[in-house]
Structure formats: C-alpha cells, structure tokens
Design a protein around this motif. Structure first.
Motif, PDB file in Angstrom:
ATOM      1  N   UNK A  27       0.799  -1.225   0.000  1.00 56.48           N
ATOM      2  CA  UNK A  27       0.000   0.000   0.000  1.00 56.48           C
ATOM      3  C   UNK A  27       0.827   1.268   0.000  1.00 56.48           C
ATOM      4  N   UNK A  28       1.801   1.352   0.909  1.00 56.22           N
ATOM      5  CA  UNK A  28       2.555   2.607   1.052  1.00 56.22           C
ATOM      6  C   UNK A  28       4.005   2.504   0.598  1.00 56.22           C
ATOM      7  N   UNK A  29       4.480   1.303   0.323  1.00 58.20           N
ATOM      8  CA  UNK A  29       5.836   1.057  -0.175  1.00 58.20           C
ATOM      9  C   UNK A  29       6.934   1.310   0.866  1.00 58.20           C
ATOM     10  N   UNK A  30       6.562   1.329   2.152  1.00 54.73           N
ATOM     11  CA  UNK A  30       7.586   1.475   3.194  1.00 54.73           C
ATOM     12  C   UNK A  30       8.086   0.103   3.616  1.00 54.73           C
ATOM     13  N   UNK A  31       9.349   0.060   4.072  1.00 51.73           N
ATOM     14  CA  UNK A  31       9.861  -1.191   4.616  1.00 51.73           C
ATOM     15  C   UNK A  31       9.465  -1.291   6.089  1.00 51.73           C
ATOM     16  N   UNK A  32       9.808  -2.382   6.704  1.00 48.33           N
ATOM     17  CA  UNK A  32       9.390  -2.645   8.091  1.00 48.33           C
ATOM     18  C   UNK A  32       9.867  -1.556   9.047  1.00 48.33           C
ATOM     19  N   UNK A  33      11.147  -1.209   8.977  1.00 45.90           N
ATOM     20  CA  UNK A  33      11.694  -0.183   9.874  1.00 45.90           C
ATOM     21  C   UNK A  33      11.012   1.160   9.675  1.00 45.90           C
ATOM     22  N   UNK A  34      10.751   1.506   8.427  1.00 41.90           N
ATOM     23  CA  UNK A  34      10.100   2.787   8.146  1.00 41.90           C
ATOM     24  C   UNK A  34       8.679   2.820   8.705  1.00 41.90           C
ATOM     25  N   UNK A  35       7.980   1.700   8.637  1.00 37.00           N
ATOM     26  CA  UNK A  35       6.617   1.633   9.187  1.00 37.00           C
ATOM     27  C   UNK A  35       6.633   1.710  10.703  1.00 37.00           C
ATOM     28  N   UNK A  36       7.490   0.932  11.331  1.00 35.49           N
ATOM     29  CA  UNK A  36       7.489   0.863  12.790  1.00 35.49           C
ATOM     30  C   UNK A  36       8.073   2.101  13.457  1.00 35.49           C
ATOM     31  N   UNK A  37       8.956   2.811  12.788  1.00 36.57           N
ATOM     32  CA  UNK A  37       9.606   3.977  13.389  1.00 36.57           C
ATOM     33  C   UNK A  37       9.045   5.310  12.918  1.00 36.57           C
ATOM     34  N   UNK A  38       7.952   5.289  12.155  1.00 34.75           N
ATOM     35  CA  UNK A  38       7.398   6.510  11.572  1.00 34.75           C
ATOM     36  C   UNK A  38       7.178   7.608  12.621  1.00 34.75           C
ATOM     37  N   UNK A  39       6.581   7.276  13.728  1.00 35.79           N
ATOM     38  CA  UNK A  39       6.258   8.292  14.743  1.00 35.79           C
ATOM     39  C   UNK A  39       7.488   8.826  15.465  1.00 35.79           C
ATOM     40  N   UNK A  40       8.603   8.122  15.402  1.00 37.36           N
ATOM     41  CA  UNK A  40       9.834   8.577  16.049  1.00 37.36           C
ATOM     42  C   UNK A  40      10.737   9.372  15.110  1.00 37.36           C
ATOM     43  N   UNK A  41      10.352   9.464  13.836  1.00 39.29           N
ATOM     44  CA  UNK A  41      11.175  10.173  12.853  1.00 39.29           C
ATOM     45  C   UNK A  41      10.899  11.674  12.896  1.00 39.29           C
ATOM     46  N   UNK A  42      11.918  12.433  12.523  1.00 32.83           N
ATOM     47  CA  UNK A  42      11.731  13.876  12.375  1.00 32.83           C
ATOM     48  C   UNK A  42      10.937  14.124  11.088  1.00 32.83           C
ATOM     49  N   UNK A  43      10.330  15.295  10.945  1.00 33.46           N
ATOM     50  CA  UNK A  43       9.615  15.597   9.697  1.00 33.46           C
ATOM     51  C   UNK A  43      10.512  15.458   8.463  1.00 33.46           C
ATOM     52  N   UNK A  44      11.776  15.837   8.569  1.00 28.53           N
ATOM     53  CA  UNK A  44      12.696  15.706   7.432  1.00 28.53           C
ATOM     54  C   UNK A  44      12.892  14.234   7.072  1.00 28.53           C
ATOM     55  N   UNK A  45      13.011  13.381   8.076  1.00 29.69           N
ATOM     56  CA  UNK A  45      13.162  11.951   7.830  1.00 29.69           C
ATOM     57  C   UNK A  45      11.889  11.381   7.213  1.00 29.69           C
ATOM     58  N   UNK A  46      10.729  11.814   7.688  1.00 27.42           N
ATOM     59  CA  UNK A  46       9.469  11.344   7.142  1.00 27.42           C
ATOM     60  C   UNK A  46       9.330  11.741   5.672  1.00 27.42           C
TER      61      UNK A  46
END
Length: 82
Positions: A27-46
């Motif tokens: 659906x979104x093309x994110x890998x596992x780490x990107x999905x699980x850590x989304x809320x901990x990322x900075x806006x630039x990382x997102x």
C-alpha cells in the motif's frame, strides 16, 4: 541544519497492509523499519521516506509489477503525497 516544519507530515499508510516479496508494504511502499519507526522520525526523515516510497512505486511500475489498465499509468493509492 534541519529546516523547521510547521505542519505534521501525514503517514503514507493507505490501509493496504500486506508485504511484497522484497519486504515493502504493497500500500505505502515502506519497509518494516520505516513503518514501525514513523512516529519517532523527524519531519525531514518522514519526507525522505515518502520520497523513497515514490521511487519504489515508480520502479515497480516500470518493471510492470503493478497492473496497468487501458494503457494508462495506474493511480497510486497515496498519490496525494507525491
């Protein structure tokens, strides 16, 4: 120096939560780490993750791994983010 973001970056999740053979969400093309850590990322990382997702989607489209209807480019479920 990181640019300040005044608005939250919306999650690219579209509710299609199945993983392909390479480990990317269909659906979104994110890998596992990107999905699980989304809320901990900075806006630039997102924003960087969203850019990577777009590249992954376009790569799959070019390889013909995404259904193409009537010769037109299929619409990404997260087109608003691209």
């Amino acid at each position: 120096m990181e640019q300040l973001e005044f608005f939250n970056v919306p999650s690219p999740c579209v509710g299609v939560c199945t993983v392909d053979e390479r480990g990317y969400c269909r659906g979104c093309m994110r890998n596992r780490d990107e999905r699980f850590n989304w809320l901990n990322m900075s806006p630039a990382q997102q924003l960087h993750v969203i850019k990577l997702c777009r590249q992954r989607y376009l790569r799959k489209l070019r390889k013909g791994q995404i259904d193409n209807i009537d010769g037109q480019e299929p619409e990404s479920p997260q087109q608003d983010l691209f």
